[in-house]
Design a protein around this motif. Structure first.
Motif, PDB file in Angstrom:
ATOM      1  N   GLU A  83       4.593 -67.131 -30.103  1.00 11.44           N
ATOM      2  CA  GLU A  83       3.488 -66.260 -29.687  1.00 11.44           C
ATOM      3  C   GLU A  83       4.002 -65.055 -28.923  1.00 11.44           C
ATOM      4  O   GLU A  83       3.580 -63.925 -29.188  1.00 11.44           O
ATOM      5  CB  GLU A  83       2.477 -67.021 -28.831  1.00 11.44           C
ATOM      6  N   ARG A  84       4.888 -65.277 -27.958  1.00 10.61           N
ATOM      7  CA  ARG A  84       5.423 -64.149 -27.182  1.00 10.61           C
ATOM      8  C   ARG A  84       6.099 -63.145 -28.097  1.00 10.61           C
ATOM      9  O   ARG A  84       5.856 -61.938 -28.018  1.00 10.61           O
ATOM     10  CB  ARG A  84       6.403 -64.651 -26.118  1.00 10.61           C
ATOM     11  N   SER A  85       6.941 -63.637 -28.968  1.00 10.41           N
ATOM     12  CA  SER A  85       7.662 -62.763 -29.881  1.00 10.41           C
ATOM     13  C   SER A  85       6.701 -62.006 -30.804  1.00 10.41           C
ATOM     14  O   SER A  85       6.844 -60.800 -31.017  1.00 10.41           O
ATOM     15  CB  SER A  85       8.653 -63.599 -30.703  1.00 10.41           C
ATOM     16  N   ALA A  86       5.717 -62.716 -31.333  1.00 15.77           N
ATOM     17  CA  ALA A  86       4.771 -62.098 -32.267  1.00 15.77           C
ATOM     18  C   ALA A  86       3.872 -61.077 -31.574  1.00 15.77           C
ATOM     19  O   ALA A  86       3.602 -60.003 -32.127  1.00 15.77           O
ATOM     20  CB  ALA A  86       3.932 -63.178 -32.955  1.00 15.77           C
ATOM     21  N   VAL A  87       3.422 -61.380 -30.364  1.00 14.08           N
ATOM     22  CA  VAL A  87       2.566 -60.431 -29.636  1.00 14.08           C
ATOM     23  C   VAL A  87       3.337 -59.149 -29.348  1.00 14.08           C
ATOM     24  O   VAL A  87       2.825 -58.045 -29.549  1.00 14.08           O
ATOM     25  CB  VAL A  87       1.993 -61.061 -28.350  1.00 14.08           C
ATOM     26  N   VAL A  88       4.574 -59.279 -28.893  1.00 13.54           N
ATOM     27  CA  VAL A  88       5.378 -58.087 -28.613  1.00 13.54           C
ATOM     28  C   VAL A  88       5.598 -57.289 -29.902  1.00 13.54           C
ATOM     29  O   VAL A  88       5.513 -56.053 -29.892  1.00 13.54           O
ATOM     30  CB  VAL A  88       6.704 -58.460 -27.917  1.00 13.54           C
ATOM     31  N   ALA A  89       5.838 -57.953 -31.007  1.00 16.95           N
ATOM     32  CA  ALA A  89       6.012 -57.247 -32.286  1.00 16.95           C
ATOM     33  C   ALA A  89       4.739 -56.485 -32.680  1.00 16.95           C
ATOM     34  O   ALA A  89       4.806 -55.339 -33.129  1.00 16.95           O
ATOM     35  CB  ALA A  89       6.406 -58.234 -33.387  1.00 16.95           C
TER      36      ALA A  89
END
Length: 187
Positions: A83-89
């Protein structure tokens, strides 16, 4: 989700402003609308998204390259990281659309909209047009309603026999109203 997992992710520059990427408030807001009180840890075929495999707080193949297979069980730790990675992307794709520095709340609610509908839809929206003119309140209102007051971004559509058919979804209308209200609260 443990508080330390919702902690500061980093920063992102948006139209010259330094904003929190994956802010704790945003992550909680996404959980509220994607999963409710608890994350969904078993991948399911989302009926509103045409059966698209979905897990955690709305993770799909559109926001992560990690395979998402219906019936597979995920852990909270997997969800946190993805989730963290996807939100930042998503935020990195959204950031260039802002021509003026938004408040953190405007950016968070634009991110929620983009998480649900895709960055291209948010970037091309009437909300973004208003924000880029410095009309922050109008932009926040446009997340949920058009200039004529009609509900927007509250339908699921599909093509059947060459005809586009759209169905109103109350849950999407509720989410858009919450995004619009939350977006405008600090203006």
């Amino acid at each position: 989700m443990a508080a330390e997992n919702r902690a500061f992710v980093g920063s992102i520059v948006v139209a010259g402003a330094i904003l929190v990427a994956g802010s704790p408030f945003l992550m909680g807001f996404l959980q509220k609308w994607e999963s409710g009180k608890a994350r969904v840890l078993v991948v399911y075929a989302d009926p509103l998204a045409g059966g698209l495999p979905t897990v955690c707080n709305g993770l799909t193949r559109h926001v992560t390259s990690t395979p998402i297979i219906v019936g597979e069980r995920w852990t909270d730790e997997q969800c946190d990281a993805e989730e963290r990675s996807a939100v930042v992307a998503v935020q990195k794709r959204l950031a260039p659309c802002f021509k003026r520095p938004p408040s953190q709340m405007v950016f968070d609610m634009a991110t929620s909209h983009a998480w649900n509908l895709g960055p291209a839809a948010t970037c091309g929206s009437g909300a973004m047009t208003a924000w880029n003119r410095g009309q922050w309140t109008l932009g926040c209102q446009r997340i949920a309603r058009g200039d004529d007051g009609t509900l927007v971004w509250s339908y699921t559509c599909k093509t059947v026999g060459g005809q586009r058919q759209c169905t109103f979804v109350q849950g999407l209308a509720n989410r858009r109203a919450d995004e619009a209200q939350t977006c405008g609260e600090v203006l």
